[in-house]
Motif scaffolding. Structure first.
Motif, short mmCIF file in Angstrom:
data_model
loop_
_atom_site.label_atom_id
_atom_site.label_comp_id
_atom_site.label_asym_id
_atom_site.label_seq_id
_atom_site.Cartn_x
_atom_site.Cartn_y
_atom_site.Cartn_z
N ASP A 51 -5.46 -6.12 11.30
CA ASP A 51 -4.30 -5.42 11.85
C ASP A 51 -3.87 -6.04 13.17
N GLY A 52 -4.73 -6.86 13.77
CA GLY A 52 -4.34 -7.58 14.97
C GLY A 52 -3.72 -8.93 14.69
N GLY A 53 -3.68 -9.31 13.42
CA GLY A 53 -3.05 -10.56 13.03
C GLY A 53 -3.99 -11.75 12.89
N LYS A 59 -6.66 -23.79 2.67
CA LYS A 59 -6.17 -24.06 4.02
C LYS A 59 -5.09 -25.13 4.00
N GLY A 60 -4.01 -24.87 4.74
CA GLY A 60 -2.91 -25.81 4.80
C GLY A 60 -1.90 -25.66 3.67
N ARG A 61 -2.24 -24.88 2.65
CA ARG A 61 -1.33 -24.68 1.52
C ARG A 61 -0.87 -23.23 1.40
N PHE A 62 -1.74 -22.30 1.72
CA PHE A 62 -1.43 -20.87 1.60
C PHE A 62 -1.27 -20.26 2.99
N THR A 63 -0.38 -19.28 3.09
CA THR A 63 -0.19 -18.55 4.33
C THR A 63 -0.15 -17.06 4.05
N ILE A 64 -1.00 -16.32 4.76
CA ILE A 64 -1.01 -14.87 4.62
C ILE A 64 -0.28 -14.25 5.80
N SER A 65 0.47 -13.20 5.52
CA SER A 65 1.18 -12.49 6.58
C SER A 65 1.28 -11.02 6.18
N ARG A 66 1.62 -10.18 7.14
CA ARG A 66 1.74 -8.76 6.83
C ARG A 66 2.89 -8.16 7.60
N ASN A 92 3.80 -1.66 5.18
CA ASN A 92 2.44 -1.62 4.60
C ASN A 92 2.29 -2.68 3.52
N THR A 93 2.79 -3.86 3.80
CA THR A 93 2.82 -4.92 2.79
C THR A 93 2.18 -6.19 3.36
N VAL A 94 1.43 -6.86 2.50
CA VAL A 94 0.85 -8.15 2.83
C VAL A 94 1.40 -9.18 1.85
N TYR A 95 1.63 -10.39 2.34
CA TYR A 95 2.19 -11.45 1.53
C TYR A 95 1.23 -12.63 1.49
N LEU A 96 1.31 -13.38 0.40
CA LEU A 96 0.57 -14.63 0.31
C LEU A 96 1.55 -15.69 -0.18
N GLN A 97 1.97 -16.54 0.73
CA GLN A 97 2.84 -17.66 0.38
C GLN A 97 1.95 -18.81 -0.07
N ALA A 118 0.84 -1.19 0.00
CA ALA A 118 0.00 0.00 0.00
C ALA A 118 0.88 1.24 0.00
N SER A 119 0.54 2.18 -0.87
CA SER A 119 1.28 3.43 -0.93
C SER A 119 0.31 4.60 -0.93
N GLY A 120 0.86 5.77 -0.70
CA GLY A 120 0.01 6.96 -0.61
C GLY A 120 -0.17 7.35 0.84
N ARG A 121 -1.32 7.92 1.14
CA ARG A 121 -1.58 8.44 2.49
C ARG A 121 -2.19 7.35 3.36
N VAL A 122 -1.34 6.36 3.65
CA VAL A 122 -1.80 5.21 4.45
C VAL A 122 -1.79 5.59 5.92
N ALA A 123 -2.94 5.45 6.56
CA ALA A 123 -3.00 5.67 8.00
C ALA A 123 -3.03 4.30 8.68
N ARG A 124 -4.18 3.71 8.73
CA ARG A 124 -4.32 2.39 9.35
C ARG A 124 -4.95 1.44 8.34
N ILE A 125 -4.34 0.27 8.20
CA ILE A 125 -4.91 -0.79 7.37
C ILE A 125 -5.71 -1.69 8.29
N ILE A 126 -7.01 -1.61 8.22
CA ILE A 126 -7.87 -2.33 9.15
C ILE A 126 -7.78 -3.83 8.90
N ASP A 127 -7.94 -4.20 7.65
CA ASP A 127 -7.70 -5.57 7.24
C ASP A 127 -7.33 -5.56 5.77
N ILE A 128 -6.64 -6.61 5.37
CA ILE A 128 -6.15 -6.68 4.00
C ILE A 128 -6.05 -8.13 3.60
N GLY A 129 -6.24 -8.40 2.32
CA GLY A 129 -6.19 -9.79 1.91
C GLY A 129 -6.18 -9.97 0.42
#
Length: 116
Positions: free
Chosen positions: A53-55, A64-71, A76-81, A24-35
């Motif tokens: 934002d709480g994880g 499930k069991g194959r993909f993992t999301i993290s941030r 301001n980055t989210v990943y999907l393994q 995320a770029s620009g005027r990022v304040a809080r990312i409530i949730d992302i996916g």
């Protein structure tokens, strides 16, 4: 405003792995949730995984069991393994976030193709 930019898509053989990133770029304040959502050929766009934002994470049953999301909140980055990829995972993957002040924002999408 805020923009989301995805990267990391590509072509992989069945059983292989890819890692998607969305920043995320620009005027990022809080990312409530992302996916991540995905849309396969001729299909509707479906939710794949989200993280608050709480994880707290959510996964579609199909990944499930194959993909993992993290941030990484510092970037301001989210990943999907994505591991053990299957041909049915072939789709355009879209990043989607809910932002304080800006509301819901979509990325432009990145193509993931899994060959059999």
């Amino acid at each position: 405003q805020v923009q989301l930019v995805e990267s990391g898509g590509g072509l992989v053989q069945a059983g292989g792995s890819l890692r998607l990133s969305c920043t995320a770029s620009g005027r990022v304040a809080r990312i409530i949730d992302i996916g991540w959502y995905r849309q396969g050929p001729g299909k509707q766009r479906d939710l794949v995984a989200t993280i608050t934002d709480g994880g707290t994470t959510y996964y579609a049953d199909s990944v499930k069991g194959r993909f993992t999301i993290s941030r990484d909140n510092t970037k301001n980055t989210v990943y999907l393994q994505m591991n053990s990829l299957k041909p049915e995972d072939t789709a355009v993957y879209y990043c989607n976030g809910n932002f304080q002040y800006w509301g819901n924002v979509w990325g432009q999408g990145t193509q993931v193709t899994v060959s059999s």
